[in-house]
Design a protein around this motif. Structure first.
Motif, mmCIF file in Angstrom:
data_model
loop_
_atom_site.group_PDB
_atom_site.id
_atom_site.type_symbol
_atom_site.label_atom_id
_atom_site.label_comp_id
_atom_site.label_asym_id
_atom_site.label_seq_id
_atom_site.Cartn_x
_atom_site.Cartn_y
_atom_site.Cartn_z
ATOM 1 N N UNK A 471 -8.308 8.499 12.652
ATOM 2 C CA UNK A 471 -7.611 8.861 11.420
ATOM 3 C C UNK A 471 -8.029 7.991 10.246
ATOM 4 N N UNK A 472 -8.102 6.678 10.432
ATOM 5 C CA UNK A 472 -8.431 5.776 9.320
ATOM 6 C C UNK A 472 -9.834 6.042 8.791
ATOM 7 N N UNK A 473 -10.768 6.328 9.686
ATOM 8 C CA UNK A 473 -12.136 6.585 9.234
ATOM 9 C C UNK A 473 -12.224 7.896 8.455
ATOM 10 N N UNK A 474 -11.577 8.936 8.969
ATOM 11 C CA UNK A 474 -11.589 10.209 8.250
ATOM 12 C C UNK A 474 -10.916 10.072 6.883
ATOM 13 N N UNK A 475 -9.833 9.314 6.858
ATOM 14 C CA UNK A 475 -9.135 9.097 5.580
ATOM 15 C C UNK A 475 -10.053 8.368 4.601
ATOM 16 N N UNK A 476 -10.840 7.417 5.108
ATOM 17 C CA UNK A 476 -11.759 6.681 4.242
ATOM 18 C C UNK A 476 -12.797 7.629 3.629
ATOM 19 N N UNK A 477 -13.281 8.604 4.421
ATOM 20 C CA UNK A 477 -14.244 9.579 3.900
ATOM 21 C C UNK A 477 -13.627 10.371 2.745
ATOM 22 N N UNK A 478 -12.406 10.887 2.968
ATOM 23 C CA UNK A 478 -11.750 11.701 1.933
ATOM 24 C C UNK A 478 -11.452 10.872 0.674
ATOM 25 N N UNK A 479 -11.054 9.615 0.890
ATOM 26 C CA UNK A 479 -10.767 8.743 -0.260
ATOM 27 C C UNK A 479 -12.036 8.521 -1.081
ATOM 28 N N UNK A 480 -13.163 8.234 -0.400
ATOM 29 C CA UNK A 480 -14.419 7.988 -1.106
ATOM 30 C C UNK A 480 -14.827 9.195 -1.951
ATOM 31 N N UNK A 481 -14.734 10.398 -1.367
ATOM 32 C CA UNK A 481 -15.171 11.595 -2.091
ATOM 33 C C UNK A 481 -14.231 11.898 -3.246
ATOM 34 N N UNK A 482 -12.908 11.812 -3.009
ATOM 35 C CA UNK A 482 -11.941 12.130 -4.071
ATOM 36 C C UNK A 482 -12.035 11.099 -5.197
ATOM 37 N N UNK A 483 -12.205 9.817 -4.854
ATOM 38 C CA UNK A 483 -12.336 8.781 -5.895
ATOM 39 C C UNK A 483 -13.564 9.035 -6.758
ATOM 40 N N UNK A 484 -14.662 9.427 -6.138
ATOM 41 C CA UNK A 484 -15.862 9.750 -6.920
ATOM 42 C C UNK A 484 -15.594 10.914 -7.863
ATOM 43 N N UNK A 485 -14.839 11.896 -7.390
ATOM 44 C CA UNK A 485 -14.513 13.047 -8.246
ATOM 45 C C UNK A 485 -13.647 12.618 -9.419
ATOM 46 N N UNK A 486 -12.657 11.753 -9.151
ATOM 47 C CA UNK A 486 -11.774 11.270 -10.226
ATOM 48 C C UNK A 486 -12.568 10.494 -11.273
ATOM 49 N N UNK A 487 -13.440 9.596 -10.806
ATOM 50 C CA UNK A 487 -14.191 8.733 -11.724
ATOM 51 C C UNK A 487 -15.251 9.497 -12.510
ATOM 52 N N UNK A 488 -15.666 10.685 -11.990
ATOM 53 C CA UNK A 488 -16.681 11.452 -12.718
ATOM 54 C C UNK A 488 -16.073 12.277 -13.856
ATOM 55 N N UNK A 489 -14.738 12.524 -13.797
ATOM 56 C CA UNK A 489 -14.070 13.359 -14.810
ATOM 57 C C UNK A 489 -13.412 12.448 -15.847
ATOM 58 N N UNK A 490 -14.211 11.972 -16.791
ATOM 59 C CA UNK A 490 -13.725 11.009 -17.777
ATOM 60 C C UNK A 490 -12.723 11.633 -18.747
ATOM 61 N N UNK A 491 -12.790 12.899 -18.961
ATOM 62 C CA UNK A 491 -11.900 13.554 -19.929
ATOM 63 C C UNK A 491 -10.793 14.337 -19.238
ATOM 64 N N UNK A 492 -10.504 14.010 -17.988
ATOM 65 C CA UNK A 492 -9.454 14.706 -17.260
ATOM 66 C C UNK A 492 -9.936 16.031 -16.691
ATOM 67 N N UNK A 493 -9.011 16.735 -16.052
ATOM 68 C CA UNK A 493 -9.395 18.009 -15.457
ATOM 69 C C UNK A 493 -8.593 18.302 -14.206
ATOM 70 N N UNK A 494 -9.254 18.964 -13.250
ATOM 71 C CA UNK A 494 -8.544 19.409 -12.054
ATOM 72 C C UNK A 494 -9.436 19.241 -10.825
ATOM 73 N N UNK A 495 -8.822 18.805 -9.726
ATOM 74 C CA UNK A 495 -9.513 18.681 -8.436
ATOM 75 C C UNK A 495 -8.773 19.566 -7.435
ATOM 76 N N UNK A 496 -9.515 20.443 -6.767
ATOM 77 C CA UNK A 496 -8.935 21.336 -5.766
ATOM 78 C C UNK A 496 -9.397 20.894 -4.388
ATOM 79 N N UNK A 497 -8.437 20.644 -3.500
ATOM 80 C CA UNK A 497 -8.746 20.220 -2.119
ATOM 81 C C UNK A 497 -8.258 21.331 -1.188
ATOM 82 N N UNK A 498 -9.218 21.959 -0.473
ATOM 83 C CA UNK A 498 -8.887 23.074 0.414
ATOM 84 C C UNK A 498 -9.218 22.717 1.857
ATOM 85 N N UNK A 499 -8.397 23.203 2.774
ATOM 86 C CA UNK A 499 -8.641 23.052 4.210
ATOM 87 C C UNK A 499 -8.590 24.436 4.846
#
Length: 601
Positions: A471-499
């Motif tokens: 669980x901790x490793x998978x969570x680390x993967x999702x955190x890394x990807x979502x953080x990169x998405x947040x940091x790339x959107x300097x002017x705000x926006x929307x992130x959609x996470x689908x399963x």
């Protein structure tokens, strides 16, 4: 019939001997075609038996003329010819069988001798015979002479030396003439017929036609055999040149022993002569670890299963290690199954591959070292500067300590991620509902997203999505990807996470509406120390790729400039774990906790 003068008798005897020798030599020449691979066996055996039977049959009539005996051309003549051909055919079959050499020679010579002697005494079956007497001693001696002569001829033919075929034909022809002479002397016959001049003339006409046709047939078969033999000898010469001049080793294996090796093979095994290898076991030079592979390959090839080349290592005659690539095919030589192998020396290729791998390792190590040096040198430079300021006695600023602590944390983070990549660790995998891990990830990063004016939307299925992982490793993967998405959107926006689930896989899709990633940079994602962020280490996504790979999954990235980037994290789906009810103490198991959090009863 008037008595023939002595000179005429000798002329007929020599003619009979010539025909018998010619027929015997032609028979051996025809069955000698069986040495050529792919030649039809039964065709040449039948042809050889027919020529020998026809020759001995013609010889019998000529001998009767030479001995001034009654010649009867009736139905028994056809019986004689057929019996001779059948006995000759079965004799040749026995000669080419898999029996022992002594048994083969005895059986084949006895069968052909029996047919020859039957022809000599078959005239006793004629209806015009009134009375006959047989000298059994001479008859038995004739049989023994025929068996010995046929056995000697077959033995010489089996040796396959330079003049063996000629000598074999000579011995078989002479023994056939001797048998007929002894057979004529061993039998006294009284006929119930009176030969008139007209009947004698009619018999001679018939006999001359039969002898002429038979002689032409024997000559035609002999010419055909010589033509085929010369043609196949020319083909053998061409193939021999191709095989001997091949740069690869070409060999024949029979009964797991070397039967033929070309010059390249002898040079490859550092052998000074063929005698060192021919007749020896193929496993003598083969490394013991490859014995099962060779046995398996031989068995599969014998069953008609064609395999690609396999790599096998040998020892040369001088003890040198030899790396090779081996291809096998199954064929037949003289009706016996054998294996043809092509062995290619790949020692030089192996050496080059090893050098290439070592050079790649050095290149990667150099890149890694350069990246580590670059990433750690920056915070070390800051630390060094602050220490120099503090050692100079100037007034220290509390902010210095905070910055130094931040830089040390940065170095520690880099080292931790490197250790995770290099040090193999054992984790206990367990069934996890990927929706709960995604919810925890969103909860952790929701505050950071709000600070950047970013809305996070979750789209998950109602049914649990089970995967096996940590669980901790998978969570680390999702955190890394979502953080990169947040940091790339300097002017705000929307992130959609689908399963979602597709076939046997669970797909976690993270979509952002940032500036996107150029195509040339897209191919470098996941490489060590590659980052587009000012203070990034370039190790986050590399660690994520390794974690997903350890979970038997993969990451796919799609991006369009000005539109956004989509990360698909694909993991293998697993069956739902067994549901455990609460125990007697009322303690709820992890499974029940998941069900309760999911809102199910």
């Amino acid at each position: 019939m008037d008595e023939l003068i002595v000179s005429e008798r000798w002329m007929f005897l020599l003619f009979a001997l010539a025909i018998n020798l010619f027929a015997s030599f032609t028979m051996f020449n025809m069955i000698g075609q069986l040495k050529h691979v792919g030649v039809r066996r039964n065709y040449w055996l039948l042809s050889g038996a027919a020529v020998y039977g026809l020759g001995l049959w013609v010889c019998h009539f000529v001998m009767l003329i030479a001995a001034d005996y009654m010649i009867m051309i009736d139905w028994t003549s056809i019986v004689k010819l057929l019996c001779l051909m059948i006995c000759a055919y079965f004799s040749l079959l026995l000669l080419g069988s898999r029996l022992g050499l002594g048994l083969r020679l005895l059986a084949s010579s006895f069968v052909i001798a029996a047919g020859s002697n039957f022809m000599s005494y078959s005239r006793l079956m004629s209806e015009q015979v009134l009375e006959f007497k047989i000298h059994f001693g001479l008859a038995f001696f004739a049989l023994v002479v025929t068996i010995i002569g046929a056995g000697g001829a077959f033995f010489l033919f089996q040796r396959k030396s330079r003049y063996s075929m000629l000598l074999a034909g000579l011995i078989l022809g002479l023994s056939g003439i001797a048998m007929q002479l002894l057979g004529l002397e061993a039998v006294t016959i009284e006929y119930d017929v009176v030969l008139t001049a007209d009947r004698l003339s009619e018999y001679l006409k018939r006999l001359s036609v039969v002898l002429g046709i038979a002689t032409l047939v024997i000559f035609a078969f002999s010419t055909l055999a010589r033509f085929v033999d010369r043609r196949y000898n020319a083909m053998d010469e061409r193939y021999k040149l191709l095989v001997e001049n091949s740069i690869d080793m070409i060999a024949i294996i029979g009964d797991e022993k070397w039967e033929y090796i070309n010059r390249s093979g002898l040079q490859m095994f550092e052998s000074t002569s063929e005698a060192e290898l021919l007749g020896t076991s193929i496993y003598r030079q083969l490394l013991p670890v490859f014995h099962p592979a060779m046995k398996s390959m031989l068995q599969a090839t014998a069953q008609g299963v064609q395999r690609g080349p396999i790599e096998i290592d040998w020892y040369t005659m001088n003890g040198k290690l030899l790396h090779t690539e081996v291809v096998e095919t199954c064929t037949q030589i003289s009706g016996r199954p054998v294996f043809q192998v092509i062995v290619r020396d790949i020692s030089e290729r192996k050496k080059n591959e090893e050098l290439l791998i070592n050079s790649e390792k050095l290149y990667v190590a150099g890149q890694l070292a350069a990246g580590i040096a670059h990433e750690i040198r920056n915070p070390l430079t800051s630390l060094k500067g602050f220490l120099q300021l503090m050692s100079s006695g100037r007034q220290s600023n509390k902010n210095y300590y905070d910055i130094m602590k931040s830089e040390l944390n940065r170095i520690e983070s880099i080292v931790s991620e490197l250790l995770m990549l290099s040090k193999p660790q054992i984790y206990e995998l367990s069934c996890k509902d990927i929706r709960l891990i995604i919810r925890d990830t969103v909860t952790l990063l929701e505050a950071q997203a709000l600070l950047h004016s970013i809305e996070m939307e979750m789209r998950v299925d109602d049914d649990p999505l089970w995967v096996r992982g940590v669980e901790n490793q998978l969570k680390q993967v999702f955190i890394n990807v979502v953080k990169n998405a947040i940091e790339s959107m300097l002017e705000g926006g929307k992130i959609i996470i689908s399963c979602m689930r597709e076939d046997d896989h669970v797909i976690i899709r993270i979509e952002d509406y940032g500036p996107g990633i150029p195509e040339e940079q897209l191919s470098k994602i996941g490489q060590p120390f590659y980052t587009t962020k000012e203070k990034g280490t370039g190790l986050g996504l590399m660690v994520s790729y390794k974690i997903v790979d350890n979970h038997q999954g993969r990451i796919q990235v799609r991006s369009s400039l000005g539109v956004g980037t989509t990360f698909d994290i694909i993991l293998p789906c697993t069956e739902a774990p067994t549901v455990h009810e609460p125990d007697a103490t009322g303690k709820v198991t992890p499974m029940n906790r998941i069900r309760q959090e999911d809102g199910s009863s």
